[in-house]
Motif scaffolding. Structure first.
Motif, mmCIF file in Angstrom:
data_model
loop_
_atom_site.group_PDB
_atom_site.id
_atom_site.type_symbol
_atom_site.label_atom_id
_atom_site.label_comp_id
_atom_site.label_asym_id
_atom_site.label_seq_id
_atom_site.Cartn_x
_atom_site.Cartn_y
_atom_site.Cartn_z
ATOM 1 N N HIS A 15 1.252 -1.020 -0.016
ATOM 2 C CA HIS A 15 -0.162 -0.317 -0.287
ATOM 3 C C HIS A 15 0.992 1.257 0.181
ATOM 4 O O HIS A 15 0.433 2.247 -0.660
ATOM 5 C CB HIS A 15 -0.860 0.412 1.180
ATOM 6 C CG HIS A 15 -1.775 0.984 1.381
ATOM 7 N ND1 HIS A 15 -1.275 2.294 1.819
ATOM 8 C CD2 HIS A 15 -3.253 1.611 0.839
ATOM 9 C CE1 HIS A 15 -2.125 3.139 2.150
ATOM 10 N NE2 HIS A 15 -3.119 2.933 0.952
ATOM 11 N N THR A 16 1.821 1.064 0.786
ATOM 12 C CA THR A 16 2.728 2.604 0.588
ATOM 13 C C THR A 16 3.675 2.884 -0.530
ATOM 14 O O THR A 16 3.558 3.885 -1.002
ATOM 15 C CB THR A 16 3.558 2.008 2.054
ATOM 16 O OG1 THR A 16 3.225 2.236 3.221
ATOM 17 C CG2 THR A 16 5.155 3.256 2.090
ATOM 18 N N ARG A 17 4.279 1.511 -1.376
ATOM 19 C CA ARG A 17 4.761 1.566 -1.836
ATOM 20 C C ARG A 17 3.550 2.245 -3.773
ATOM 21 O O ARG A 17 3.623 2.819 -3.934
ATOM 22 C CB ARG A 17 5.575 0.331 -2.283
ATOM 23 C CG ARG A 17 5.909 0.605 -3.612
ATOM 24 C CD ARG A 17 6.452 -0.924 -3.978
ATOM 25 N NE ARG A 17 5.497 -1.959 -4.742
ATOM 26 C CZ ARG A 17 5.037 -2.317 -5.570
ATOM 27 N NH1 ARG A 17 4.313 -1.472 -6.718
ATOM 28 N NH2 ARG A 17 3.640 -3.566 -5.893
ATOM 29 N N ARG A 22 5.868 3.949 -7.413
ATOM 30 C CA ARG A 22 6.982 3.337 -7.152
ATOM 31 C C ARG A 22 6.868 1.819 -7.800
ATOM 32 O O ARG A 22 5.972 1.487 -7.547
ATOM 33 C CB ARG A 22 7.549 3.627 -6.078
ATOM 34 C CG ARG A 22 7.538 4.985 -5.370
ATOM 35 C CD ARG A 22 8.818 5.327 -4.465
ATOM 36 N NE ARG A 22 9.979 4.822 -4.801
ATOM 37 C CZ ARG A 22 11.393 4.547 -3.297
ATOM 38 N NH1 ARG A 22 10.154 4.596 -2.559
ATOM 39 N NH2 ARG A 22 11.953 3.900 -4.115
ATOM 40 N N THR A 23 7.632 1.538 -8.577
ATOM 41 C CA THR A 23 6.982 0.402 -8.873
ATOM 42 C C THR A 23 8.356 -0.666 -7.884
ATOM 43 O O THR A 23 8.809 -0.515 -7.118
ATOM 44 C CB THR A 23 7.933 0.105 -10.764
ATOM 45 O OG1 THR A 23 9.728 1.156 -10.198
ATOM 46 C CG2 THR A 23 7.413 0.695 -11.450
ATOM 47 N N LEU A 24 8.021 -1.965 -8.240
ATOM 48 C CA LEU A 24 8.877 -3.285 -6.977
ATOM 49 C C LEU A 24 9.748 -2.813 -8.044
ATOM 50 O O LEU A 24 10.727 -3.072 -6.869
ATOM 51 C CB LEU A 24 8.326 -3.712 -7.789
ATOM 52 C CG LEU A 24 6.739 -4.836 -6.664
ATOM 53 C CD1 LEU A 24 6.332 -6.405 -7.416
ATOM 54 C CD2 LEU A 24 7.636 -5.033 -5.214
ATOM 55 N N ALA A 54 13.769 -3.238 7.768
ATOM 56 C CA ALA A 54 14.717 -1.789 7.545
ATOM 57 C C ALA A 54 15.341 -1.102 6.646
ATOM 58 O O ALA A 54 14.640 -0.247 6.528
ATOM 59 C CB ALA A 54 16.003 -1.510 8.687
ATOM 60 N N ALA A 55 15.870 -2.256 5.918
ATOM 61 C CA ALA A 55 16.437 -1.324 4.380
ATOM 62 C C ALA A 55 14.888 -1.064 3.482
ATOM 63 O O ALA A 55 15.186 -0.015 3.010
ATOM 64 C CB ALA A 55 16.977 -2.496 3.277
ATOM 65 N N LEU A 60 11.383 3.014 1.092
ATOM 66 C CA LEU A 60 9.572 3.565 0.810
ATOM 67 C C LEU A 60 9.663 5.424 1.917
ATOM 68 O O LEU A 60 9.254 5.753 1.968
ATOM 69 C CB LEU A 60 8.997 2.923 1.758
ATOM 70 C CG LEU A 60 8.600 1.333 0.794
ATOM 71 C CD1 LEU A 60 7.900 0.679 1.554
ATOM 72 C CD2 LEU A 60 8.021 1.861 -0.342
ATOM 73 N N ASP A 61 10.738 5.459 2.880
ATOM 74 C CA ASP A 61 11.380 6.776 3.288
ATOM 75 C C ASP A 61 10.184 6.282 4.316
ATOM 76 O O ASP A 61 9.008 7.460 4.726
ATOM 77 C CB ASP A 61 11.223 7.738 2.976
ATOM 78 C CG ASP A 61 11.978 8.193 1.638
ATOM 79 O OD1 ASP A 61 13.569 7.684 2.249
ATOM 80 O OD2 ASP A 61 11.992 8.658 0.812
#
Length: 142
Positions: A15-17, A22-24, A54-55, A60-61
């Motif tokens: 949902h955030t992405r 933004r794409t995968l 975490a990465a 995704l900020d």
């Protein structure tokens, strides 16, 4: 229906992405995670380690604390809906009450035909069962 933690985290990450348009591929490059593995995490098929999570959150900020807080809220809302009393439960408890009951049939507060009736984060609403009032009943919101 039980929702696994990895599914809830994956739904929130996706949902955030998608909200960020933004794409995968973009996120996987930024997070230095394979595209296939990120896809599996988003679909709830793979359990992400804390380092990987975490990465992905950094890419995704999205602060990890915000992610986990939102996922906890989503899961607790789903649990509340799953454990909500039904109209049949209300009738059964009324049948065993000492005082006589007058008036119409008591319906639970969760009866409705739209998921928007339940104040829930939009991500996991597809996991809720369809809630419809019994036929011939009048639903009155208080």
């Amino acid at each position: 229906m039980t929702v696994l933690l990895r599914e809830a985290i994956g739904d929130r990450l996706r949902h955030t992405r998608t909200t960020q348009h933004r794409t995968l591929r973009e996120v996987s490059r930024s997070a230095r995670v394979s595209l296939g593995y990120l896809s599996e995490v988003e679909r709830g098929r793979k359990e992400a380690s804390s380092e990987l999570l975490a990465a992905i959150c950094d890419a995704l900020d999205l602060p990890m604390a915000d992610l986990l807080h939102t996922v906890a809220s989503d899961m607790s809302a789903l649990a509340a809906v799953a454990n909500a009393p039904t109209a049949d439960d209300a009738v059964k408890s009324r049948e065993h009450a000492d005082a006589p009951y007058e008036g119409g049939r008591l319906l639970s507060e969760s009866v409705g035909d739209k998921l928007s009736d339940i104040r829930l984060q939009p991500v996991l609403t597809h996991r809720l069962p369809t809630l419809t009032p019994p036929r011939g009943e009048v639903v009155v919101a208080a």
